[in-house]
Design a protein around this motif. Sequence first.
Motif, PDB file in Angstrom:
ATOM      1  N   UNK A 193      -3.037  19.847  72.506  1.00  0.00           N
ATOM      2  CA  UNK A 193      -2.800  20.990  71.621  1.00  0.00           C
ATOM      3  C   UNK A 193      -3.241  22.278  72.323  1.00  0.00           C
ATOM      4  N   UNK A 194      -2.320  23.190  72.587  1.00  0.00           N
ATOM      5  CA  UNK A 194      -2.685  24.452  73.255  1.00  0.00           C
ATOM      6  C   UNK A 194      -3.319  25.429  72.270  1.00  0.00           C
ATOM      7  N   UNK A 195      -3.682  26.583  72.757  1.00  0.00           N
ATOM      8  CA  UNK A 195      -4.347  27.603  71.944  1.00  0.00           C
ATOM      9  C   UNK A 195      -3.382  28.658  71.423  1.00  0.00           C
ATOM     10  N   UNK A 196      -2.070  28.383  71.483  1.00  0.00           N
ATOM     11  CA  UNK A 196      -1.117  29.451  71.181  1.00  0.00           C
ATOM     12  C   UNK A 196      -1.107  29.866  69.713  1.00  0.00           C
ATOM     13  N   UNK A 197      -1.667  29.037  68.811  1.00  0.00           N
ATOM     14  CA  UNK A 197      -1.756  29.464  67.413  1.00  0.00           C
ATOM     15  C   UNK A 197      -2.592  30.727  67.273  1.00  0.00           C
ATOM     16  N   UNK A 205      -5.082  43.841  77.272  1.00  0.00           N
ATOM     17  CA  UNK A 205      -4.229  42.965  76.472  1.00  0.00           C
ATOM     18  C   UNK A 205      -4.436  41.488  76.724  1.00  0.00           C
ATOM     19  N   UNK A 206      -5.131  41.128  77.800  1.00  0.00           N
ATOM     20  CA  UNK A 206      -5.412  39.712  78.054  1.00  0.00           C
ATOM     21  C   UNK A 206      -6.229  39.125  76.910  1.00  0.00           C
ATOM     22  N   UNK A 207      -6.060  37.822  76.697  1.00  0.00           N
ATOM     23  CA  UNK A 207      -6.770  37.107  75.647  1.00  0.00           C
ATOM     24  C   UNK A 207      -7.901  36.292  76.266  1.00  0.00           C
ATOM     25  N   UNK A 208      -9.092  36.448  75.729  1.00  0.00           N
ATOM     26  CA  UNK A 208     -10.262  35.765  76.270  1.00  0.00           C
ATOM     27  C   UNK A 208     -10.882  34.916  75.166  1.00  0.00           C
ATOM     28  N   UNK A 209     -10.841  33.604  75.351  1.00  0.00           N
ATOM     29  CA  UNK A 209     -11.498  32.672  74.437  1.00  0.00           C
ATOM     30  C   UNK A 209     -12.901  32.407  74.969  1.00  0.00           C
ATOM     31  N   UNK A 210     -13.904  32.776  74.207  1.00  0.00           N
ATOM     32  CA  UNK A 210     -15.294  32.595  74.609  1.00  0.00           C
ATOM     33  C   UNK A 210     -15.838  31.339  73.934  1.00  0.00           C
ATOM     34  N   UNK A 211     -16.436  30.458  74.735  1.00  0.00           N
ATOM     35  CA  UNK A 211     -16.920  29.177  74.214  1.00  0.00           C
ATOM     36  C   UNK A 211     -18.397  28.981  74.524  1.00  0.00           C
ATOM     37  N   UNK A 212     -19.087  28.305  73.618  1.00  0.00           N
ATOM     38  CA  UNK A 212     -20.419  27.805  73.937  1.00  0.00           C
ATOM     39  C   UNK A 212     -20.296  26.791  75.072  1.00  0.00           C
ATOM     40  N   UNK A 249      -2.615  23.791  80.438  1.00  0.00           N
ATOM     41  CA  UNK A 249      -1.861  24.688  79.563  1.00  0.00           C
ATOM     42  C   UNK A 249      -1.596  26.060  80.183  1.00  0.00           C
ATOM     43  N   UNK A 250      -1.925  26.216  81.444  1.00  0.00           N
ATOM     44  CA  UNK A 250      -1.626  27.472  82.114  1.00  0.00           C
ATOM     45  C   UNK A 250      -2.608  28.584  81.825  1.00  0.00           C
ATOM     46  N   UNK A 251      -3.849  28.242  81.446  1.00  0.00           N
ATOM     47  CA  UNK A 251      -4.876  29.239  81.193  1.00  0.00           C
ATOM     48  C   UNK A 251      -5.759  29.396  82.433  1.00  0.00           C
ATOM     49  N   UNK A 252      -6.628  30.393  82.387  1.00  0.00           N
ATOM     50  CA  UNK A 252      -7.583  30.627  83.466  1.00  0.00           C
ATOM     51  C   UNK A 252      -8.987  30.284  82.964  1.00  0.00           C
ATOM     52  N   UNK A 253      -9.679  29.417  83.672  1.00  0.00           N
ATOM     53  CA  UNK A 253     -11.019  28.990  83.277  1.00  0.00           C
ATOM     54  C   UNK A 253     -12.058  29.723  84.118  1.00  0.00           C
ATOM     55  N   UNK A 254     -13.108  30.239  83.452  1.00  0.00           N
ATOM     56  CA  UNK A 254     -14.151  30.987  84.135  1.00  0.00           C
ATOM     57  C   UNK A 254     -15.528  30.593  83.616  1.00  0.00           C
ATOM     58  N   UNK A 255     -16.491  30.573  84.507  1.00  0.00           N
ATOM     59  CA  UNK A 255     -17.896  30.460  84.129  1.00  0.00           C
ATOM     60  C   UNK A 255     -18.583  31.711  84.660  1.00  0.00           C
ATOM     61  N   UNK A 256     -19.169  32.484  83.770  1.00  0.00           N
ATOM     62  CA  UNK A 256     -19.859  33.693  84.198  1.00  0.00           C
ATOM     63  C   UNK A 256     -21.327  33.610  83.762  1.00  0.00           C
TER      64      UNK A 256
END
Length: 234
Positions: A122-126, A105-112, A63-70
Amino acid sequence: TETALDILKKSPQFEVNKNPNATQLEVSNVEDIHVHMVAIADKFFQARYAVMFDSMSQYASKHGYHWHIIGDSGIEPLCEQKYQIFFFRKHCMVASWMHRETNVGDKVFVFDSDVVPYRTNVPLHNWSYLREDIILYERTWNTEIAAGNYLVTNSEAARSFLVRWAQYEKEIPPGFSSADNGAIHLHLIRSVNLEPEKNGTCGQKYYSLTEPVTNLGELNVQGMIFCNELCQIC
């Protein structure tokens, strides 16, 4: 297939706000907005959840997002030194990493770490086009606001919210309070000025929790329900 950036470009939510006193984030160039998906895990948990993380990486790429593990030791030393409990340290780490590694302004989705994509088409654009500084969600089966997954915009207000949330580690009551998951209810109420920092009803209930997790009495459970219900209007 539309990417998250395509959706953002079409969204009226990202018109420039020319009000100098605006409390919401001002976005001047939607081209600079990126969507990030983040999990916080040390090397042990990166190995343990490798399959989940691979699924998240594939979903992000699709979906063109950036995935990170920190979360590797030494990446966020100030947070590691200041907070001993992972669930509070996590929010400090997100705020610090976001400030350093993403654009305003970047959007960061934080997940467990144990989250996996279910509907991969289904993308996260909602949610990614929304302008709010932070978005949390309420569990469907009770009035609890969840702490593990949330959307945060890289703004000063959002980073301050996360750091203050982490600081509740210093205020946890003697009994079981579910760490950051209990603290978020009081933090939200105070953040929207529904209760003062001191001597509020919900604060008194929170700091009066005394029972261990193995003995959550009726009074203890009911004591925070009022505060959970208040959070529904946050």
